[in-house]
Design a protein around this motif. Structure first.
Motif, short mmCIF file in Angstrom:
data_model
loop_
_atom_site.label_atom_id
_atom_site.label_comp_id
_atom_site.label_asym_id
_atom_site.label_seq_id
_atom_site.Cartn_x
_atom_site.Cartn_y
_atom_site.Cartn_z
N VAL A 109 0.95 -1.26 -0.10
CA VAL A 109 -0.18 0.15 0.09
C VAL A 109 0.81 1.29 0.00
CG1 VAL A 109 -0.23 0.46 2.53
CG2 VAL A 109 -2.19 0.94 1.04
N GLY A 126 -1.94 -2.58 -2.37
CA GLY A 126 -2.20 -2.83 -1.23
C GLY A 126 -2.96 -4.08 -0.83
N ARG A 196 -13.86 7.21 -0.26
CA ARG A 196 -12.52 6.49 -0.50
C ARG A 196 -12.75 5.45 0.40
NH1 ARG A 196 -10.88 11.72 0.36
NH2 ARG A 196 -9.94 12.72 -1.77
N LEU A 198 -10.38 2.08 1.71
CA LEU A 198 -9.07 1.09 1.59
C LEU A 198 -9.33 0.00 2.15
CD1 LEU A 198 -5.84 1.39 1.40
CD2 LEU A 198 -5.88 2.21 3.58
N THR A 200 -6.87 -3.50 2.98
CA THR A 200 -5.60 -3.92 3.02
C THR A 200 -4.95 -4.82 3.96
OG1 THR A 200 -3.30 -2.99 3.02
CG2 THR A 200 -4.61 -2.00 4.57
N TYR A 220 -13.31 9.38 9.39
CA TYR A 220 -12.73 7.87 8.69
C TYR A 220 -13.49 6.88 9.92
CZ TYR A 220 -8.89 8.29 11.73
OH TYR A 220 -7.94 8.35 12.96
N GLU A 222 -12.99 2.72 10.62
CA GLU A 222 -11.82 1.59 10.74
C GLU A 222 -12.76 0.25 11.01
OE1 GLU A 222 -7.36 1.18 11.95
OE2 GLU A 222 -9.02 1.13 13.69
N SER A 266 -0.81 10.18 0.10
CA SER A 266 -1.81 9.25 0.77
C SER A 266 -2.94 8.93 -0.01
CB SER A 266 -1.93 9.54 2.20
OG SER A 266 -2.93 10.76 2.16
N PHE A 269 -6.11 9.55 2.00
CA PHE A 269 -6.22 8.83 3.63
C PHE A 269 -5.17 9.45 4.49
CE2 PHE A 269 -7.80 5.77 0.20
CZ PHE A 269 -8.99 5.18 0.85
N ASP A 283 -0.85 9.29 8.09
CA ASP A 283 -0.92 8.58 6.60
C ASP A 283 -1.87 7.32 7.57
OD1 ASP A 283 -1.16 6.74 4.73
OD2 ASP A 283 0.85 7.53 4.00
N ARG A 285 -3.09 4.82 5.90
CA ARG A 285 -2.94 3.56 5.40
C ARG A 285 -2.19 2.59 6.10
NH1 ARG A 285 -0.13 5.11 -0.06
NH2 ARG A 285 1.12 6.20 1.59
N TYR A 292 0.25 4.42 14.24
CA TYR A 292 0.52 4.74 12.65
C TYR A 292 2.06 4.78 12.42
CZ TYR A 292 -4.61 5.28 11.90
OH TYR A 292 -5.83 4.90 11.89
#
Length: 340
Positions: A109, A126, A196, A198, A200, A220, A222, A266, A269, A283, A285, A292
């Protein structure tokens, strides 16, 4: 990917190309060196943590420049080993060892600018974590047997390792698309619209996946999904945790060069936050909440705006023991909360 995987891939590709034309150890050594060369750019200090991150995997990973470098490196190899008659074979072996490096990196990614000088887009599929033993071990075993046994048996083992590792990459892409479908359905059921999305893998495996959805409300979300979840639920659903992106800071912060660069690198993201008069950009990702890999302090508060300064990375790692315990439980389909 990690350095060991790149060494193993370069060695395996070179051994497969050279076959019986030279000693297996020579082919493996040259391939391992060629497979490592692109990552030497990591030793270049650009004087800024964001620059070091975003300028890694640039020209040294560009297919165009590596293709131009291959005949020169192959000529030097043939001359050093006194195998001028095999120059063309060495050319192919070195070229493949070089270009498979960024092609493997692009499956992670991170972002690999392999299209330079024509485009600086940071490509990243990713579908595999930067370290995954199930990818690397077949290459190591195959090349190891090739070094220990005489052709053609050893060469068949080497080819088998390449086939298995390549099939594993294909598996990762397929599972990624499968999880993406589940994520989209779960978001729709939760009434969330993702600008967006993601998908991964979690560290070390393709059996557990992390999903991050950026929504129009400047947040965002998760969530995690394990392939074993289907054993527990006929129609598995991903549960999401909402987090603020700090986009109220963005109108003033977007003038900070490193904020603009990270927003580009990014693919959107990222999150912003202010702590102690410092502006941070993260970041989203790489890592998981709240840990992070890339979390940069990029500016200081100055009135209503920001005064940029060289970026500093405030990386935070998942506690190893707790992280591995959680990963193991999720691989078995247990509904375990991630470590916080």
């Amino acid at each position: 990917m990690d350095s060991l995987s790149q060494v193993a891939l370069g060695a395996a590709v070179s051994v497969a190309c050279m076959g019986r034309r030279t000693a297996v150890w020579k082919a493996a050594l040259v391939g391992a060196v060629a497979g490592t060369l692109p990552d030497l750019d990591a030793f270049i200090d650009h004087g800024d943590a964001v620059a070091n991150m975003t300028l890694h995997r640039t020209e040294s990973h560009a297919l165009f420049w590596l293709t131009l470098a291959a005949p020169l490196l192959a000529w030097a190899t043939a001359r050093l080993l006194r195998e001028h008659q095999h120059f063309r074979a060495w050319w192919l072996a070195v070229w493949l060892a070089l270009i498979t490096h960024p092609l493997l990196d692009v499956m992670t990614v991170y972002g690999t600018q392999l299209g330079l000088p024509f485009t600086n887009h940071p490509f990243g599929v990713g579908s595999i974590f930067i370290i995954d033993p199930l990818y690397t071990v077949p290459l190591l075993v195959g090349t190891g047997v090739a070094l220990a046994r005489r052709p053609p048996a050893g060469l068949r083992w080497n080819a088998g390792g390449l086939v298995l590792s390549t099939l594993y990459l294909a598996w990762g892409v397929g599972v990624q698309q499968h999880v993406r479908g589940i994520a989209e359905a779960s978001l729709a059921q939760a009434g969330l619209q993702a600008e967006r999305l993601l998908v991964t893998p979690a560290p070390l495996t393709t059996l557990v996946w992390r999903v991050v959805a950026v929504t129009p409300d400047n947040a965002y979300h998760e969530g995690f999904y394990a392939l074993a979840d289907r054993l527990k639920q006929p129609a598995p659903r991903i549960g999401f945790q909402r987090h603020d992106r700090g986009m109220d800071l963005y109108p003033a912060a977007q003038a900070v060069p490193n904020v603009a660069r990270m927003a580009w690198f990014s693919h959107g993201f990222f999150r912003l936050r202010e702590e102690g008069g410092q502006l941070y950009i993260t970041d989203l990702r790489m890592g998981q909440e709240p840990f992070y890999t890339f979390d940069f302090a990029v500016a200081r508060r100055q009135g209503e705006g920001w005064a940029p300064h060289p970026a500093e990375n405030e990386m935070a790692r998942v506690p190893l023991r707790e992280g591995l315990q959680w990963l193991g439980r999720r691989m078995l389909g247990e509904a375990a909360a991630p470590p916080y």
